[in-house]
Design an enzyme around this catalytic site. Structure first.
Site, PDB file in Angstrom:
ATOM      1  N   TYR A 119     -19.593 -47.848  -4.312  1.00 58.95           N
ATOM      2  CA  TYR A 119     -19.964 -46.480  -4.782  1.00 58.95           C
ATOM      3  C   TYR A 119     -20.653 -45.421  -3.947  1.00 58.95           C
ATOM      4  O   TYR A 119     -20.405 -44.509  -3.690  1.00 58.95           O
ATOM      5  CB  TYR A 119     -20.850 -46.924  -6.186  1.00 58.95           C
ATOM      6  CG  TYR A 119     -21.272 -45.787  -6.765  1.00 58.95           C
ATOM      7  CD1 TYR A 119     -20.389 -45.049  -7.757  1.00 58.95           C
ATOM      8  CD2 TYR A 119     -22.683 -45.228  -6.800  1.00 58.95           C
ATOM      9  CE1 TYR A 119     -20.891 -44.042  -8.488  1.00 58.95           C
ATOM     10  CE2 TYR A 119     -23.110 -44.006  -7.474  1.00 58.95           C
ATOM     11  CZ  TYR A 119     -22.246 -43.605  -8.326  1.00 58.95           C
ATOM     12  OH  TYR A 119     -22.611 -42.325  -9.131  1.00 58.95           O
ATOM     13  N   ASP A 174     -13.362 -36.204 -20.151  1.00 60.74           N
ATOM     14  CA  ASP A 174     -14.318 -36.271 -19.155  1.00 60.74           C
ATOM     15  C   ASP A 174     -15.022 -34.923 -19.159  1.00 60.74           C
ATOM     16  O   ASP A 174     -14.653 -34.086 -18.320  1.00 60.74           O
ATOM     17  CB  ASP A 174     -13.959 -36.874 -17.956  1.00 60.74           C
ATOM     18  CG  ASP A 174     -15.103 -37.250 -17.043  1.00 60.74           C
ATOM     19  OD1 ASP A 174     -15.994 -37.036 -17.007  1.00 60.74           O
ATOM     20  OD2 ASP A 174     -14.567 -38.063 -15.829  1.00 60.74           O
ATOM     21  N   HIS A 194     -15.862 -40.118 -19.532  1.00 63.76           N
ATOM     22  CA  HIS A 194     -16.195 -40.695 -18.158  1.00 63.76           C
ATOM     23  C   HIS A 194     -16.288 -42.091 -18.087  1.00 63.76           C
ATOM     24  O   HIS A 194     -16.270 -42.810 -17.126  1.00 63.76           O
ATOM     25  CB  HIS A 194     -17.455 -39.980 -17.839  1.00 63.76           C
ATOM     26  CG  HIS A 194     -17.833 -40.124 -16.411  1.00 63.76           C
ATOM     27  ND1 HIS A 194     -17.126 -39.486 -15.367  1.00 63.76           N
ATOM     28  CD2 HIS A 194     -18.827 -40.611 -15.473  1.00 63.76           C
ATOM     29  CE1 HIS A 194     -17.501 -39.865 -14.068  1.00 63.76           C
ATOM     30  NE2 HIS A 194     -18.565 -40.699 -14.292  1.00 63.76           N
ATOM     31  N   SER A 244     -16.223 -42.245 -10.232  1.00 60.37           N
ATOM     32  CA  SER A 244     -17.159 -41.138 -10.291  1.00 60.37           C
ATOM     33  C   SER A 244     -17.387 -40.995  -8.674  1.00 60.37           C
ATOM     34  O   SER A 244     -16.547 -40.447  -8.170  1.00 60.37           O
ATOM     35  CB  SER A 244     -18.162 -41.556 -11.205  1.00 60.37           C
ATOM     36  OG  SER A 244     -19.137 -40.270 -11.234  1.00 60.37           O
TER      37      SER A 244
END
Length: 694
Positions: free
Chosen positions: A464, A628, A663, A544
């Protein structure tokens, strides 16, 4: 996972034709082509047609994978066990969430004493296909009423419904168009909530949401009459939250313009005419009130403490220079929760949990013994409670709920996971590797015992690296389906995250963002060097901000991996701040409008702008949802188009667009199982592997 005879995953068809427009933008003298700008219009028939054609190609490709259904069957089998949340008490009831196994949404139950539990809210009845989810419930202090939020199709825009909990009847106080909001009751008269004005131009899903507003809704009145408490033209802020302290004496307001740094305000609720008092103004630091008692506020802050500390302030004079430490900063990042008039200090130590109990004066009473190295969560209860519940999990420890006696410090298992899993067959270990600039990065690698380090193990590397988010160990049924067949699952704790506090975060932001990509590349190289895997058996995945990570790494080092999964990614770094709440991410990214240096830096790594014709990109499945409204799907649409146009070899470049999904939050179980089955099938097929117990 036996090798298959056919050539791994080759794409033999043709991609849907994607029109190229003539849009050109100029940044500080540099002209930038944006041929897929038209895909930003999520309301156009042309975009809808493109989505359908892309999904047709993707679905046809996935349908030919001979073992795809086997993976889905195994996933469904493993997923089918009862799942419980930790219980919590409201009024005279104990509430808890339960999923029978394959229900699309977990059901909220309640129980009085030893009576049989009853259904309180069943989100599966909100919609026929399970895509409408329960997105939070907040109760009055006496538990007699609650307000709950629902999300339709995964959207961040919410509807708020009020219930009389005694009769379970809905009141007439339904609120519409609420976004990025908690709900906090003031007595039984009403509650505070936050929202934006609906975008006047463009799509409600992709339109820019600029200024947040905090309102008070008085029960029995129309939403149009709700009182504006903070925000709007007088104090324009992008994110505003308001909450009443547990003792009901103070309204606490946080206000921010980005995902880092906030102002803090309080209002004494003993008199409606009392003013809102600033405690901290400016956005250089973060602070949040976690508890209040006897007119004293307990605040977690990173003022002069990048790993956070807990301080006490007198509400009558809460100025920063009066703050006194209750729990000082330590070597590792701190979060604080409360229960039974105690503080629970939760530290992340090298990406795993340590928890300590303190009294209100800051005296440490004990360290709480956890079952092993993993992630503990919860440690929250009302101040009059004598016990609380917490959860513990790791990559090889299914989520287990413990009951904790606050007085004695004793824990006992309250609910064990029902998943069919034997942890003695698996191992999970933490390693430390060195990134390009010499920084040491932790990574946890999990797999079945007995895996041979011969470079031929299918390996999923996940990361991430942003927004101060820490990746800590958590069990996953989806990963189990992969690992029980010889797969290796690795999670790297990259800079940009919060694993080592603010400094670690800052080292992965703005003009340091390349550090994050370098850390991920170094993780991949470590896995290859140590013979866990090799280029032909390595996949990378992230969602993301992690989707940006995957997009950047696969365009910078397409030679490094066999398969890539950029999911709901921020992929157009020159325009991300033009949509929804994207401008709030500028603390981490900077924007192309800031100055030439920032533009040049973003342009150099922006995945959409770095697809190079004549390059052989890894087998790629871009993943997004058509609803999203956090990271708009246009990012994924444009990136898939650019890589499809640039691809020079027969590795597939597909985009999987989930309809009626956002999302990720609130996604129904059936949709998650389909998505995960497609992901593992695509990965193994493109590595020339089959699926069958190993």
């Amino acid at each position: 996972m036996a090798a298959s005879a056919q050539k791994p995953g080759a794409f033999k068809g043709s991609y849907p034709e994607t029109k190229m427009g003539t849009q050109v933008d100029e940044f500080f003298g540099t002209k930038v082509n944006d041929p897929y700008r038209w895909l930003e219009d999520d309301r156009s028939a042309e975009t809808a047609d493109w989505v359908k054609r892309q999904n047709d190609v993707t679905n046809a490709y996935l349908a030919q994978i001979p073992f795809r259904d086997n993976i889905k069957t195994r996933l469904t089998e493993l997923w089918n066990y009862e799942k419980y949340s930790a219980p919590f008490k409201e009024g005279g009831y104990t509430y808890f969430y339960k999923n029978d196994g394959l229900q699309n949404q977990s059901v909220l139950y309640r129980q009085k004493g030893s009576e049989a539990p009853e259904v309180f809210l069943d989100p599966n009845k909100f919609s026929k296909d399970g895509t409408t989810s329960l997105a939070g419930v907040d109760f009055t202090k006496d538990g007699s009423m609650c307000a709950f939020q629902i999300s339709e199709g995964g959207s961040d825009w919410r509807k708020v419904i009020v219930l009389d909990t005694r009769t379970k009847k809905r009141l007439d106080d339904t609120l519409m168009d609420v976004k990025f909001s908690g709900l906090s009751w003031r007595g039984n008269e009403g509650f505070y909530y936050s929202s934006y004005d609906k975008p006047k131009e463009g799509s409600a899903l992709s339109g820019k949401t600029q200024y947040h507003k905090l309102f008070f809704h008085k029960l029995g009145t129309a939403q149009s009459k709700d009182e504006l408490i903070f925000g709007g033209e007088a104090t324009p802020r992008r994110y505003i939250g308001g909450g009443v302290t547990e003792d009901q004496k103070f309204l606490v307001i946080t206000a921010a313009n980005a995902t880092y740094g906030n102002e803090l305000y309080i209002k004494d609720l003993s008199n409606p005419k009392n003013p809102i008092v600033p405690v901290v103004t400016g956005f250089e630091n973060e602070q949040d009130v976690v508890y209040a008692e006897n007119g004293m506020l307990y605040i977690v802050t990173n003022q002069n403490a990048p790993n956070r500390r807990l301080v006490i302030a007198d509400a009558k004079n809460p100025a920063v220079d009066t703050w006194k430490d209750v729990i000082p900063q330590s070597q590792f990042p701190l979060t604080v929760s409360t229960g039974g008039r105690k503080f629970f200090a939760q530290y992340i130590k090298h990406a795993v949990s340590e928890v300590y109990q303190y009294d209100l004066s800051g005296k440490m009473e004990r360290q709480i013994t956890l079952p092993g190295l993993g992630t503990a969560g919860g440690f929250s209860a009302k101040r009059e409670e004598n016990e609380l519940y917490y959860s513990f999990t790791s990559y090889v420890y299914p989520p287990t709920i413990f009951k904790y006696d606050i007085g004695s410090g004793k824990s006992e298992v309250y609910k064990k996971s029902g998943v069919k899993f034997d942890p003695s067959l698996y191992e999970s270990k933490q390693v430390f590797y060195v990134s390009e600039d010499g920084t040491t990065i932790p990574m946890i690698i999990t797999h079945k015992k007995g895996v041979q380090l011969d470079g031929k193990n299918p390996t999923m590397l996940y990361g991430y690296g942003g927004f101060n988010v820490s990746l800590t160990p958590a069990f996953s049924v989806s990963n189990l389906v992969f690992m029980e067949n010889g797969g290796v699952y690795a999670v790297a704790n990259l800079r940009g995250g919060g694993e080592y506090g603010d400094q670690w975060h800052t080292m992965g932001t703005k003009l340091n963002k390349q550090n994050v990509f370098n850390d991920f590349i170094a993780a991949a190289q470590y896995l290859v060097t140590e013979k866990y895997t090799s280029k032909d058996y390595l996949a990378i995945s992230g969602g993301s901000n992690g989707g940006l990570l995957v997009g950047a790494v696969m365009t910078q080092r397409p030679d490094l991996m066999r398969v890539a999964f950029p999911a709901v990614g921020v992929l157009d770094m020159l325009r991300y701040h033009k949509f929804t709440a994207g401008a709030g991410w500028a603390y981490d990214y900077g924007t192309a409008d800031d100055n030439k240096e920032m533009f040049d830096y973003l342009y150099k790594y922006s995945p959409v702008h770095n697809a190079r014709k004549g390059t052989c990109y890894p087998s790629t499945m871009v993943m997004t949802g058509d609803h999203d409204d956090r990271v708009v799907p246009a990012h994924s649409f444009k990136f898939a188009s650019a890589i499809q146009a640039a691809q020079s070899c027969d590795n597939p470049v597909l985009i999987r667009i989930e309809t009626k999904a956002g999302h990720g939050a609130g996604k129904p179980t059936s949709m998650i199982i389909e998505e995960q089955a497609d992901k593992w099938a695509f990965m193994l097929y493109n590595m020339g592997l089959g699926y069958g117990a190993k």
